[in-house]
Write a protein that holds these residues in place. Structure first.
Motif, mmCIF file in Angstrom:
data_model
loop_
_atom_site.group_PDB
_atom_site.id
_atom_site.type_symbol
_atom_site.label_atom_id
_atom_site.label_comp_id
_atom_site.label_asym_id
_atom_site.label_seq_id
_atom_site.Cartn_x
_atom_site.Cartn_y
_atom_site.Cartn_z
ATOM 1 N N GLN A 18 25.215 -2.621 -3.035
ATOM 2 C CA GLN A 18 24.292 -3.546 -3.696
ATOM 3 C C GLN A 18 22.972 -2.853 -4.025
ATOM 4 O O GLN A 18 22.414 -3.036 -5.113
ATOM 5 N N LYS A 19 22.479 -2.056 -3.093
ATOM 6 C CA LYS A 19 21.228 -1.322 -3.315
ATOM 7 C C LYS A 19 21.357 -0.379 -4.503
ATOM 8 O O LYS A 19 20.454 -0.274 -5.341
ATOM 9 N N GLN A 20 22.487 0.312 -4.589
ATOM 10 C CA GLN A 20 22.721 1.236 -5.700
ATOM 11 C C GLN A 20 22.784 0.490 -7.034
ATOM 12 O O GLN A 20 22.237 0.953 -8.041
ATOM 13 N N MET A 21 23.438 -0.660 -7.032
ATOM 14 C CA MET A 21 23.576 -1.440 -8.266
ATOM 15 C C MET A 21 22.220 -1.955 -8.746
ATOM 16 O O MET A 21 21.922 -1.923 -9.947
ATOM 17 N N ILE A 22 21.391 -2.413 -7.816
ATOM 18 C CA ILE A 22 20.069 -2.924 -8.180
ATOM 19 C C ILE A 22 19.198 -1.798 -8.733
ATOM 20 O O ILE A 22 18.522 -1.957 -9.757
ATOM 21 N N SER A 23 19.226 -0.644 -8.070
ATOM 22 C CA SER A 23 18.439 0.497 -8.542
ATOM 23 C C SER A 23 18.908 0.949 -9.923
ATOM 24 O O SER A 23 18.083 1.275 -10.793
ATOM 25 N N ALA A 24 20.222 0.952 -10.125
ATOM 26 C CA ALA A 24 20.772 1.362 -11.423
ATOM 27 C C ALA A 24 20.351 0.392 -12.519
ATOM 28 O O ALA A 24 20.069 0.800 -13.653
ATOM 29 N N ASN A 25 20.281 -0.896 -12.181
ATOM 30 C CA ASN A 25 19.878 -1.888 -13.174
ATOM 31 C C ASN A 25 18.415 -1.696 -13.584
ATOM 32 O O ASN A 25 18.071 -1.790 -14.770
ATOM 33 N N PHE A 26 17.548 -1.400 -12.607
ATOM 34 C CA PHE A 26 16.141 -1.164 -12.934
ATOM 35 C C PHE A 26 15.986 0.104 -13.775
ATOM 36 O O PHE A 26 15.162 0.151 -14.693
ATOM 37 N N HIS A 27 16.771 1.127 -13.465
ATOM 38 C CA HIS A 27 16.701 2.364 -14.250
ATOM 39 C C HIS A 27 17.182 2.114 -15.678
ATOM 40 O O HIS A 27 16.572 2.595 -16.646
ATOM 41 N N LEU A 67 11.215 -10.444 -5.966
ATOM 42 C CA LEU A 67 11.952 -10.344 -4.708
ATOM 43 C C LEU A 67 12.065 -8.897 -4.239
ATOM 44 O O LEU A 67 11.819 -8.589 -3.061
ATOM 45 N N GLN A 68 12.423 -8.005 -5.153
ATOM 46 C CA GLN A 68 12.580 -6.601 -4.778
ATOM 47 C C GLN A 68 11.238 -5.968 -4.401
ATOM 48 O O GLN A 68 11.171 -5.140 -3.486
ATOM 49 N N ASN A 69 10.175 -6.359 -5.080
ATOM 50 C CA ASN A 69 8.852 -5.869 -4.687
ATOM 51 C C ASN A 69 8.479 -6.387 -3.305
ATOM 52 O O ASN A 69 7.881 -5.673 -2.496
ATOM 53 N N GLY A 70 8.837 -7.649 -3.033
ATOM 54 C CA GLY A 70 8.549 -8.223 -1.725
ATOM 55 C C GLY A 70 9.291 -7.507 -0.614
ATOM 56 O O GLY A 70 8.733 -7.241 0.460
ATOM 57 N N MET A 71 10.553 -7.178 -0.848
ATOM 58 C CA MET A 71 11.346 -6.471 0.161
ATOM 59 C C MET A 71 10.784 -5.084 0.439
ATOM 60 O O MET A 71 10.964 -4.541 1.528
ATOM 61 N N ARG A 72 10.094 -4.529 -0.547
ATOM 62 C CA ARG A 72 9.486 -3.205 -0.383
ATOM 63 C C ARG A 72 8.025 -3.301 0.067
ATOM 64 O O ARG A 72 7.313 -2.305 0.078
ATOM 65 N N LYS A 73 7.594 -4.526 0.397
ATOM 66 C CA LYS A 73 6.230 -4.789 0.885
ATOM 67 C C LYS A 73 5.166 -4.359 -0.123
ATOM 68 O O LYS A 73 4.124 -3.805 0.232
ATOM 69 N N LYS A 74 5.425 -4.637 -1.397
ATOM 70 C CA LYS A 74 4.489 -4.264 -2.457
ATOM 71 C C LYS A 74 3.763 -5.459 -3.066
ATOM 72 O O LYS A 74 2.847 -5.273 -3.870
ATOM 73 N N THR A 75 4.166 -6.669 -2.705
ATOM 74 C CA THR A 75 3.669 -7.831 -3.441
ATOM 75 C C THR A 75 2.275 -8.295 -3.029
ATOM 76 O O THR A 75 1.644 -9.053 -3.767
ATOM 77 N N GLY A 76 1.792 -7.860 -1.871
ATOM 78 C CA GLY A 76 0.489 -8.332 -1.407
ATOM 79 C C GLY A 76 -0.615 -8.098 -2.423
ATOM 80 O O GLY A 76 -1.351 -9.024 -2.797
ATOM 81 N N ARG A 77 -0.726 -6.876 -2.895
ATOM 82 C CA ARG A 77 -1.785 -6.555 -3.856
ATOM 83 C C ARG A 77 -1.526 -7.205 -5.211
ATOM 84 O O ARG A 77 -2.468 -7.512 -5.955
ATOM 85 N N ALA A 97 3.468 -12.803 -7.886
ATOM 86 C CA ALA A 97 3.919 -11.422 -7.710
ATOM 87 C C ALA A 97 4.331 -10.822 -9.049
ATOM 88 O O ALA A 97 4.038 -9.657 -9.342
ATOM 89 N N ASP A 98 4.990 -11.623 -9.869
ATOM 90 C CA ASP A 98 5.427 -11.143 -11.180
ATOM 91 C C ASP A 98 4.235 -10.908 -12.097
ATOM 92 O O ASP A 98 4.117 -9.853 -12.737
ATOM 93 N N LEU A 99 3.319 -11.872 -12.160
ATOM 94 C CA LEU A 99 2.147 -11.737 -13.022
ATOM 95 C C LEU A 99 1.244 -10.597 -12.550
ATOM 96 O O LEU A 99 0.665 -9.869 -13.358
ATOM 97 N N GLY A 100 1.127 -10.442 -11.223
ATOM 98 C CA GLY A 100 0.322 -9.354 -10.684
ATOM 99 C C GLY A 100 0.917 -7.999 -11.001
ATOM 100 O O GLY A 100 0.188 -7.039 -11.291
ATOM 101 N N ILE A 107 4.740 -1.767 -13.288
ATOM 102 C CA ILE A 107 5.542 -0.782 -12.570
ATOM 103 C C ILE A 107 6.556 -1.538 -11.718
ATOM 104 O O ILE A 107 6.186 -2.329 -10.854
ATOM 105 N N GLY A 108 7.833 -1.312 -11.968
ATOM 106 C CA GLY A 108 8.884 -2.051 -11.283
ATOM 107 C C GLY A 108 9.059 -1.637 -9.833
ATOM 108 O O GLY A 108 8.424 -0.690 -9.350
ATOM 109 N N PRO A 109 9.929 -2.327 -9.119
ATOM 110 C CA PRO A 109 10.143 -2.068 -7.690
ATOM 111 C C PRO A 109 10.558 -0.635 -7.368
ATOM 112 O O PRO A 109 10.240 -0.122 -6.296
ATOM 113 N N THR A 110 11.267 0.020 -8.284
ATOM 114 C CA THR A 110 11.738 1.379 -8.021
ATOM 115 C C THR A 110 10.765 2.445 -8.506
ATOM 116 O O THR A 110 11.069 3.636 -8.446
#
Length: 218
Positions: A18-27, A67-77, A97-100, A107-110
């Motif tokens: 699943q992680k590989q598929m999500i990363s491939a989709n963002f790429h 969601l992916q930004n949140g899982m990577r602890k990036k959404t706070g800022r 989180a999306d608007l920010g 810059i996407g989650p990856t």
């Protein structure tokens, strides 16, 4: 007393896949402009992904970004950035989180820059937040907008008038817009094939869920 080092988390093969598929989709999404592909931004619930695939469009899903930004602890800022722009603390953090993220360079989650959409497509309004979220995103981009309105099914049934209403929108509004933006002609046989594949995937998922009835459950 020395602290014990916590053991490394053991991930199942399906989690890694699943992680590989999500990363491939963002790429794939990030590379879409270089590949001459158009980008459509749409929401997950009620999406018409099989139809979008018929037009070779890269799909951007705002909830997945948040969601992916949140899982990577990036959404706070990102959330703070949206609140500095005037969005209330009470506003859904998915939205902020999306608007920010957009305000900080998209810059996407990856770590890859996500392209601006060529089309905004709203196909679900089960939650009022989605409607307002769509309006806020529309303010940020100068691109075409299309909406597929699904009638409310108060008693849980779909009647002929509802079906005709949705089909009319698809034929007269949504598909012509997708053809115009993507430059790809609609192919009904291609859609049928994607629908068959989706139906098979759903059947496989139901089979997996049904195995939970077993004792012991896998």
């Amino acid at each position: 007393m020395s602290q014990m080092t916590p053991p490394d988390a053991i991930k199942e093969d399906s989690m890694e896949k699943q992680k590989q598929m999500i990363s491939a989709n963002f790429h794939e999404l990030a590379q879409a402009p270089q590949q001459g592909r158009k980008v459509v931004s749409t929401f997950v619930p009620g999406n018409i992904n099989e139809l979008l695939m018929c037009f070779d469009m890269a799909r951007n899903l705002p909830e997945i970004n948040a969601l992916q930004n949140g899982m990577r602890k990036k959404t706070g800022r990102m959330i703070m950035e949206a609140e500095r722009s005037g969005h209330s603390e009470d506003v859904c953090t998915y939205v902020k989180a999306d608007l920010g993220m957009m305000a900080q360079g998209n810059i996407g989650p990856t770590g890859e820059t996500l392209p601006k959409p060529d089309l905004l497509l709203l196909s679900y309004t089960g939650c009022f937040t989605f409607m307002k979220w769509f309006e806020l995103v529309r303010e940020q981009y100068d691109c075409e907008t299309s909406m597929l309105h699904i009638p409310y099914q108060g008693d849980g049934t779909i009647n002929e008038n509802m079906r005709d209403y949705v089909v009319k929108q698809l034929r007269e509004e949504v598909i012509p817009t997708l053809e115009r933006v993507s430059g790809v002609k609609f192919d009904i046989d291609r859609l049928r094939e994607y629908m068959r594949e989706s139906a098979k995937s759903e059947e496989d998922l139901v089979w997996v869920l049904q195995t939970a009835k077993n004792r012991p459950s896998p």
